[in-house]
Design an enzyme around this catalytic site. Sequence first.
Site, PDB file in Angstrom:
ATOM      1  N   ARG A 233       0.840  -1.191   0.000  1.00 35.16           N
ATOM      2  CA  ARG A 233       0.000   0.000   0.000  1.00 35.16           C
ATOM      3  C   ARG A 233       0.882   1.251   0.000  1.00 35.16           C
ATOM      4  O   ARG A 233       1.966   1.272   0.596  1.00 35.16           O
ATOM      5  CB  ARG A 233      -0.859  -0.030   1.260  1.00 35.16           C
TER       6      ARG A 233
ATOM      7  N   THR B  83      -9.777   0.614  -8.786  1.00 32.20           N
ATOM      8  CA  THR B  83      -8.933  -0.494  -8.386  1.00 32.20           C
ATOM      9  C   THR B  83      -9.059  -1.592  -9.419  1.00 32.20           C
ATOM     10  O   THR B  83      -9.988  -1.611 -10.197  1.00 32.20           O
ATOM     11  CB  THR B  83      -9.419  -0.969  -7.002  1.00 32.20           C
TER      12      THR B  83
ATOM     13  N   THR C  31      -4.284  -0.696  -7.004  1.00 28.79           N
ATOM     14  CA  THR C  31      -5.132   0.476  -7.243  1.00 28.79           C
ATOM     15  C   THR C  31      -4.352   1.759  -7.464  1.00 28.79           C
ATOM     16  O   THR C  31      -3.198   1.891  -7.049  1.00 28.79           O
ATOM     17  CB  THR C  31      -6.079   0.681  -6.032  1.00 28.79           C
TER      18      THR C  31
ATOM     19  N   ASP D  18      -7.887   8.426   0.745  1.00 35.16           N
ATOM     20  CA  ASP D  18      -8.329   7.284   1.562  1.00 35.16           C
ATOM     21  C   ASP D  18      -8.025   7.480   3.046  1.00 35.16           C
ATOM     22  O   ASP D  18      -8.460   6.675   3.874  1.00 35.16           O
ATOM     23  CB  ASP D  18      -7.685   5.985   1.061  1.00 35.16           C
TER      24      ASP D  18
ATOM     25  N   GLY E  93     -13.720  -1.522  -6.705  1.00 36.69           N
ATOM     26  CA  GLY E  93     -15.014  -0.944  -6.380  1.00 36.69           C
ATOM     27  C   GLY E  93     -15.048  -0.047  -5.172  1.00 36.69           C
ATOM     28  O   GLY E  93     -16.126   0.228  -4.636  1.00 36.69           O
TER      29      GLY E  93
END
Length: 585
Positions: free
Chosen positions: A117, A395, A413, A437, A487
């Site tokens: 990430r 993503t 993503t 995010d 999604g």
Amino acid sequence: MKKNLLFLLLVLAACKNKPTQHQEIKGLSEYAVDAPGIQTFFDKKGVLAENGMVATAHPIASQVGADILKAGGNAIDAAVATHFALAVVYPWAGNLGGGGFLVYRDKDGHTYSLDFREKAPAKAHRDMYLDASGNPISGLSTLGHLASGVPGSVDGMVSMHERFGKLSWDKVVAPAIALANNGIALTEREAVGLNRVKANLLQVNAPDSPYYIRADKQAWKQGDTLVQKDLGRILSLIQAKKRAGFYEGECADLLVKEMQRGKGIITHEDLKNYHSVWRDAIVDTYKGFKVITMPPTSSGGVALMQLMKFVEPYPLKRWGWNADSTVQVIIEAERRVYADRAKWLGDPDFVKVPVKELTSKSYLKQRMNDFSFDKATDSKAVSGGAVPGYESNETTHYSIVDKAGNAVSITTTLNGGFGSKVVVQGGGYLMNNEMDDFSIKAGVPNMFGLIGNKANEIAPNKRMLSSMTPTIVEKDGKLLMVVGTPGGSTIITSVFQTIINVIEHGMTMQQAVNALKYHHQWLPDNTTYEKNAFSEATIKNLTTKGYNLVPMSGSLGRMDCILLRPDGKLEGASDPRGDNTSVGY
């Protein structure tokens, strides 16, 4: 152009495959049958193959992965090749400038997860997207240079290949380089996507930047050839120098220069300090099935296991697919799960996330004490649960199984479609807008409507919370399913419903993917659903009980899944909602 169109037709033709010879899972005769009465997005059929399967968002990327398997590579080799191919053929979400998560189960049943990430740059701070009055500045965390976190994808690919790869690094990166340099034929959806984002690309990139804009400035059309020489050169640097080819030298210089041009804050030091992290996968059970899924920094695994344990006591199979009682229990479970997500979930390197407590049956039973079949729970009356000892779209996913039975589930993503819309000049790749995010401000929703609080506030070098839910399911010690989807906030509920569709409702993998879906995320207090997902009787019954049901004009999920069927065959199931394609051999 004709050559590219011919190649695409050959790729699509490769989806017609042979039966498999994988070991049969005993006692699963109720699965992989044609379940009747299911409302589906499209009557797409699954793909069967003999030795391995690759399911991705794009037919060319799937073919690249399958070719690597045919060449003797394992699932990890195919995953790396697929990832870099997606960066070329699927700029909507495939990437070098983003990040993601790997869940891996080897042929002997050992499990692993890799967190690649993105991270907040060192200069990031809690209030960086707020104005002088403390209110969020519209668009600042989603469009342009300041929206980007430090990319993790390249480090992630290198880390997983160094640990588990079989073929040479040179060989697994080579297909993407050829695709970038030779050009690829745009699908209709890719052409539409590039046209839709044209204004944003022109807004945030240098005036002389040609990326993703036709030379004659006209609209892209299906079959047009997209050549990406700068991206090909960067991929060649990564091929030659691995991690250093991206995080150091020419590529790093180009990225930092681009950030400086657009007032971004990623530095050479940020790039040098980025490293992906191996974490212990969440491994839990549902009715005798072993579920292997992603731990935090993703919220997906925790939320998925909460959902599965919430519904485990209820007779979903007897009630039936999308029957009113089934839907009501699932909505109420989702409501409580997303409230917990907002309160408890964040980067475990910065906050203590009570994973075991949140997924314990005693805790979840208590969370459902105020549920009544007579009426909907009011989301305003629901908050994150009390855990003793603690204080308070776009993503892409790909699934791969190789001949030996190694299984890969990866979700990666840029966050929004085409990320921050920033293309690194001279590098030819898009940057993410993952900073959105984070919880920009406590109680303020992000682009997906998700609410966050202190656990997910911005801090230097912190990873932002994700909903990505790459997952693998076992039965009786044998591989059963590899599941995942893009999604945004709907990832968790789409993965959950797809798994339940197979386990509880007897669907084939492709039926489970095709089946119409619905989504509730606590706030806003409504349930969105794909058109025709509910019968008129179900809509009337739930509305009478106080549920706010909102039909969608679009769709939910872009699943790419694999099922090991009772007869030993691998079924690749790619979503009819996109260009998603399964290719096996």
